[in-house]
Design an enzyme around this catalytic site. Structure first.
Site, PDB file in Angstrom:
ATOM      1  N   SER B  69       0.855  -1.177   0.000  1.00  0.00           N
ATOM      2  CA  SER B  69       0.000   0.000   0.000  1.00  0.00           C
ATOM      3  C   SER B  69       0.891   1.227   0.000  1.00  0.00           C
ATOM      4  CB  SER B  69      -0.892   0.049   1.245  1.00  0.00           C
ATOM      5  OG  SER B  69      -1.997  -0.799   1.109  1.00  0.00           O
ATOM      6  N   GLU B  76      -1.176  19.002  -4.417  1.00  0.00           N
ATOM      7  CA  GLU B  76      -2.454  19.047  -5.148  1.00  0.00           C
ATOM      8  C   GLU B  76      -3.497  18.105  -4.541  1.00  0.00           C
ATOM      9  OE1 GLU B  76       0.532  18.319  -6.548  1.00  0.00           O
ATOM     10  OE2 GLU B  76       0.996  20.343  -7.252  1.00  0.00           O
ATOM     11  N   SER B  77      -3.167  17.269  -3.619  1.00  0.00           N
ATOM     12  CA  SER B  77      -4.021  16.384  -2.794  1.00  0.00           C
ATOM     13  C   SER B  77      -3.366  15.015  -2.556  1.00  0.00           C
ATOM     14  CB  SER B  77      -5.444  16.242  -3.315  1.00  0.00           C
ATOM     15  OG  SER B  77      -6.159  17.448  -3.077  1.00  0.00           O
ATOM     16  N   HIS B  82      -2.685   0.414  -4.110  1.00  0.00           N
ATOM     17  CA  HIS B  82      -2.766  -0.817  -3.316  1.00  0.00           C
ATOM     18  C   HIS B  82      -2.601  -1.976  -4.296  1.00  0.00           C
ATOM     19  CE1 HIS B  82      -4.135   1.471   0.146  1.00  0.00           C
ATOM     20  NE2 HIS B  82      -4.946   2.114  -0.679  1.00  0.00           N
ATOM     21  N   CYS B  97      -6.927  18.844  -6.612  1.00  0.00           N
ATOM     22  CA  CYS B  97      -7.693  20.090  -6.640  1.00  0.00           C
ATOM     23  C   CYS B  97      -6.976  21.113  -7.523  1.00  0.00           C
ATOM     24  CB  CYS B  97      -7.892  20.622  -5.226  1.00  0.00           C
ATOM     25  SG  CYS B  97      -6.374  20.817  -4.299  1.00  0.00           S
TER      26      CYS B  97
END
Lengths: 145, 145
Positions: B69, B76-77, B82, B97
């Site tokens: 993971s 930007e976020s 996974h 965003c």
């Protein structure tokens, strides 16, 4: 690491999902709460623990002039949050490969924690594979790199 | 932190999204690649950089007996992965965003990096608000807690 044993599907009926992904939209939240990185961090960690998540690593990030992004890597996969205090909005994602993690607890506890006036949820099944092929249940290691 | 100025919508036409979320399903991947946490970490960081992402904090986690993971928190976020080597499957999420982050570059570069035989993509708009209300463009700070 153990050698990887490819899984042979035993049955050919409808596929099963390896993971469940819940996308939550919180609107009408408390702007002051959404803007404080320490508050969001504390509440997210409390929520994940309450929902039976095993925390591996939390990372929280503060935007300029306001807004918070947070990711909690858990043994079951991850929970993320991104906030827009100026819109009273927060986007939360719960991605888990274990039934242990209680998505509804995350949703309801966060609804109260963020002071949300409304929440919408979308649930998606990810990683569709033949049902007889899901032989392994993954367990998280404490190690994060 | 600056005081939070609530945004008043100027127009009442169709809503605009604060963020774009792309959900990618990679099937038929190289099982050896999917099982190595160092390889996945290196490739994910390279992919995010190639797609114009500004890396804030990467966290990667190895499962027992196999699987990885990974979360890359970006200005930007976030971008997450996974992997299930035993199924040749990887789930990747891109949440941003900013239009700066090129989702298609992530998809195509990862398709090659993981040796995927197929990839499916679903794009969602998150955080719908009135169009006149999006006044701020967020910029990431380097600080992560």
């Amino acid at each position: 690491m153990n050698p990887i044993a490819p899984i042979s599907p035993k049955r050919r009926s409808s596929p099963k999902a390896l993971c469940q992904h819940t996308l939550l939209e919180f609107h009408g939240c408390d702007a002051e709460v959404l803007s404080r990185v320490r508050t969001i961090r504390e509440r997210m960690l409390a929520v994940v623990t309450a929902a039976n998540g095993t925390i591996v690593k939390p990372v929280f990030h503060e935007f300029s002039p306001w807004g918070v992004s947070g990711v909690v890597v858990i043994a079951e996969s991850h929970v993320t949050i991104h906030t827009w205090p100026e819109h009273g909005y927060a986007a939360v994602d719960i991605f888990s490969c274990s039934r242990k993690l209680r998505h509804a607890v995350v949703r309801e506890t966060l609804r109260r924690s963020l002071g949300a006036q409304s929440v919408t949820a979308q649930r998606l099944s990810r990683g569709l594979v033949p049902p007889g092929s899901i032989a392994q249940r993954r367990s998280g290691k404490a190690k994060a790199t």
